[in-house]
Motif scaffolding. Structure first.
Motif, short mmCIF file in Angstrom:
data_model
loop_
_atom_site.label_atom_id
_atom_site.label_comp_id
_atom_site.label_asym_id
_atom_site.label_seq_id
_atom_site.Cartn_x
_atom_site.Cartn_y
_atom_site.Cartn_z
N GLU A 86 37.88 48.79 18.05
CA GLU A 86 38.27 49.85 18.99
C GLU A 86 39.23 49.36 20.06
O GLU A 86 39.86 50.17 20.76
CB GLU A 86 37.03 50.44 19.69
N ILE A 87 39.37 48.04 20.21
CA ILE A 87 40.21 47.48 21.27
C ILE A 87 41.61 47.20 20.73
O ILE A 87 41.77 46.45 19.76
CB ILE A 87 39.58 46.19 21.84
N GLU A 88 42.61 47.80 21.37
CA GLU A 88 44.00 47.65 20.92
C GLU A 88 44.67 46.44 21.57
O GLU A 88 45.48 45.76 20.92
CB GLU A 88 44.80 48.91 21.26
N ALA A 89 44.40 46.19 22.83
CA ALA A 89 45.02 45.06 23.54
C ALA A 89 44.16 44.70 24.74
O ALA A 89 43.40 45.54 25.25
CB ALA A 89 46.43 45.41 23.98
N PHE A 90 44.28 43.47 25.21
CA PHE A 90 43.53 43.04 26.39
C PHE A 90 44.29 41.92 27.09
O PHE A 90 45.11 41.23 26.48
CB PHE A 90 42.11 42.59 26.02
N SER A 91 43.99 41.75 28.36
CA SER A 91 44.66 40.72 29.15
C SER A 91 43.77 40.30 30.30
O SER A 91 43.20 41.15 31.01
CB SER A 91 45.98 41.24 29.69
N PHE A 92 43.63 39.00 30.49
CA PHE A 92 42.98 38.50 31.69
C PHE A 92 43.94 38.68 32.87
O PHE A 92 45.16 38.72 32.70
CB PHE A 92 42.60 37.03 31.54
N SER A 93 43.35 38.78 34.06
CA SER A 93 44.17 39.06 35.24
C SER A 93 43.50 38.51 36.48
O SER A 93 42.30 38.20 36.48
CB SER A 93 44.38 40.57 35.38
N SER A 94 44.26 38.40 37.55
CA SER A 94 43.68 38.09 38.85
C SER A 94 42.88 39.30 39.33
O SER A 94 42.95 40.39 38.74
CB SER A 94 44.78 37.74 39.84
N SER A 95 42.14 39.14 40.39
CA SER A 95 41.22 40.19 40.84
C SER A 95 41.93 41.43 41.37
O SER A 95 41.33 42.51 41.43
CB SER A 95 40.29 39.65 41.93
N ASN A 96 43.20 41.31 41.73
CA ASN A 96 43.93 42.47 42.26
C ASN A 96 44.50 43.31 41.12
O ASN A 96 45.72 43.48 40.96
CB ASN A 96 45.02 42.05 43.23
N LEU A 97 43.58 43.87 40.32
CA LEU A 97 43.96 44.77 39.24
C LEU A 97 44.55 46.05 39.81
O LEU A 97 44.29 46.39 40.97
CB LEU A 97 42.73 45.12 38.40
N PRO A 98 45.31 46.79 39.02
CA PRO A 98 45.78 48.09 39.50
C PRO A 98 44.62 48.99 39.92
O PRO A 98 43.59 49.05 39.25
CB PRO A 98 46.52 48.67 38.28
N TYR A 99 44.77 49.65 41.06
CA TYR A 99 43.81 50.60 41.62
C TYR A 99 42.50 49.94 42.04
O TYR A 99 41.50 50.62 42.24
CB TYR A 99 43.52 51.74 40.63
N SER A 100 42.48 48.63 42.18
CA SER A 100 41.29 47.95 42.68
C SER A 100 41.38 47.86 44.20
O SER A 100 42.41 48.18 44.80
CB SER A 100 41.17 46.55 42.08
N PHE A 101 40.30 47.41 44.82
CA PHE A 101 40.28 47.26 46.27
C PHE A 101 40.55 45.81 46.67
O PHE A 101 40.19 45.38 47.77
CB PHE A 101 38.94 47.73 46.83
N SER A 102 41.17 45.07 45.77
CA SER A 102 41.49 43.67 46.03
C SER A 102 43.00 43.51 46.17
O SER A 102 43.78 44.21 45.53
CB SER A 102 40.99 42.80 44.87
N SER A 103 43.38 42.58 47.03
CA SER A 103 44.80 42.33 47.25
C SER A 103 45.03 40.84 47.47
O SER A 103 44.19 40.14 48.02
CB SER A 103 45.30 43.11 48.47
N SER A 104 46.18 40.36 46.99
CA SER A 104 46.57 38.97 47.19
C SER A 104 48.07 38.93 47.40
O SER A 104 48.84 39.31 46.51
CB SER A 104 46.17 38.12 45.97
N ASN A 105 48.51 38.52 48.58
CA ASN A 105 49.94 38.55 48.86
C ASN A 105 50.40 37.26 49.52
O ASN A 105 49.61 36.50 50.06
CB ASN A 105 50.32 39.77 49.70
N ASN A 106 51.69 37.06 49.46
CA ASN A 106 52.31 35.88 50.03
C ASN A 106 53.77 36.21 50.35
O ASN A 106 54.32 37.18 49.82
CB ASN A 106 52.24 34.70 49.05
N VAL A 107 54.37 35.41 51.19
CA VAL A 107 55.78 35.62 51.53
C VAL A 107 56.65 34.89 50.50
O VAL A 107 56.47 33.70 50.26
CB VAL A 107 56.09 35.11 52.95
N ILE A 108 57.56 35.63 49.87
CA ILE A 108 58.49 35.07 48.89
C ILE A 108 59.86 34.92 49.53
O ILE A 108 60.36 35.86 50.17
CB ILE A 108 58.57 35.96 47.64
#
Length: 385
Positions: A86-108
């Motif tokens: 039933e699973i077409e694709a999957f990916s591991f990710s950092s905790s700041n998934l889309p629409y999550s309440f987590s954020s990780s930012n830095n100055v580029i």
């Protein structure tokens, strides 16, 4: 005619000043409401750049701080997930998934330009899960991970902030061990909610400690599959915990945080405008009722009903114009000073819509009292006074 109107307005300057003040406050309220509404509508109407339907978010706790063990555990999970048809694709990710309440930012940084940027770490299969098209370049692959300089994908907004109109592909950003090479550009990527403006985001290869997942399933996949997947993942390790959420529900929750306060604000502002409208209506009725003798004299010397009607409408419009001009003085400061770092077009649109709204509102309020005034017979008006 205008000279006569100004004389009449100045003669009753105290009551007219209060009316002008009401118009001024109403204009500022309408300016704020229209600017906010237009700003959020523009953001909402732009594409998100991702397909969130039939995507699950898996929050996995391996109950270990060892990065090497987490790498082994991720491989175990990959092997297990591949057994689910039933699973077409999957990916591991950092905790700041889309629409999550987590954020990780830095100055580029790039040369003299720098921007606060959301940083996401993902597998190369990430675009297969969210069906993310690139506007330029390519997505990084497993083979890119051996390079000393990390390949990254950036949003169009970040590209414009760092490089302007220059070609971003192949450019090196950051310094020392944090150097990254741009290999692709995403046109749109709204990862917080549907009302999110264009923002800076950088997507790079997965880090050793990341353990969250995004999983795309086939349409119609049952909750039994979800429960089975969660159960089998937990059984892979000791004291693991797995929580699966649907990206669609996560998105709805994040949108609710935005539109509910906006709705409340609109209701409050609507109530204020309604009260101001009633006030204007009452003031105009009272003003006209006190000027019956003047109306009778004007009718007696030949003024038609149309003349009386448009005289009072015109007088009200002139008073309104004073309030609007005062409001414009404050409103134009927003685009000039670039308040809240919002495009000038948003404020200009808010100003135009507020001006149109206030004139429509005032003219509508003035029409009925003015019409009644125009129907007063000279003899009746003069006898009563």
């Amino acid at each position: 005619m205008f000279k006569h109107l100004f004389k009449l307005i100045w003669k009753k300057k105290k009551s007219n000043f209060l009316m002008m003040l009401e118009i001024f406050i109403s204009f500022l309220i309408l300016f704020a409401v229209w600017s906010l509404s237009f700003y959020n509508y523009r953001n909402y109407s732009k594409p998100s750049g991702i397909d969130h339907e039939n995507v699950w978010a898996a929050f996995i706790d391996f109950n270990t701080e060892s990065d090497s063990l987490k790498t082994i555990y991720r491989d175990l999970i990959r092997q297990k997930i591949k057994t689910f048809p039933e699973i077409e694709a999957f990916s591991f990710s950092s905790s700041n998934l889309p629409y999550s309440f987590s954020s990780s930012n830095n100055v580029i940084n790039y040369k003299n330009n720098s921007t606060l940027t959301e940083m996401m770490n993902v597998d190369p299969t990430y675009p297969d899960v969210l069906k993310m098209p690139l506007s330029e370049g390519r997505w990084f692959t497993e083979a890119d991970k051996v390079n000393k300089i990390r390949p990254v994908i950036i949003t169009q907004y970040l590209k414009e902030k760092l490089f302007g109109n220059e070609n971003a592909l192949g450019k090196i950003i950051g310094k020392d061990d944090g150097r990254r090479q741009v290999v692709g550009v995403i046109g749109h990527f709204k990862f917080e909610n549907d009302f999110q403006p264009e923002s800076a985001c950088l997507i790079q290869p997965l880090e050793a400690w990341n353990s969250e997942m995004l999983i795309r399933v086939k349409p119609g996949t049952s909750v039994e599959t979800e429960a089975k997947l969660s159960k089998e993942l937990v059984q892979l390790g000791k004291d693991w915990s797995v929580e699966i959420q649907h990206l669609e529900n996560m998105k709805a929750n994040k949108n609710r945080i935005i539109w509910i306060p906006i709705l409340i604000l609109l209701i409050v502002c609507g109530f204020l405008i309604f009260n101001v409208t009633l006030g204007l209506f009452g003031v105009l009725f009272q003003t006209i009722s006190r000027r019956k003798q003047e109306i009778g004299v004007r009718r007696a010397i030949g003024a038609t009903q149309s003349n009386i009607l448009w005289h009072f409408v015109g007088e009200t419009t002139v008073i309104t114009s004073f309030g609007v001009i005062l409001g414009l003085f404050f409103a134009v400061q927003f685009p000039i000073l670039n308040v809240f770092d919002i495009e000038a077009l948003v404020y200009v649109t808010g100003i135009v819509l507020a001006v149109l709204s206030i004139y429509i509102l005032v003219i509508v309020c003035a029409l009925l009292p003015s019409k009644q005034a125009s129907e007063i017979y000279p003899a009746v008006a003069l006898r009563e006074d």
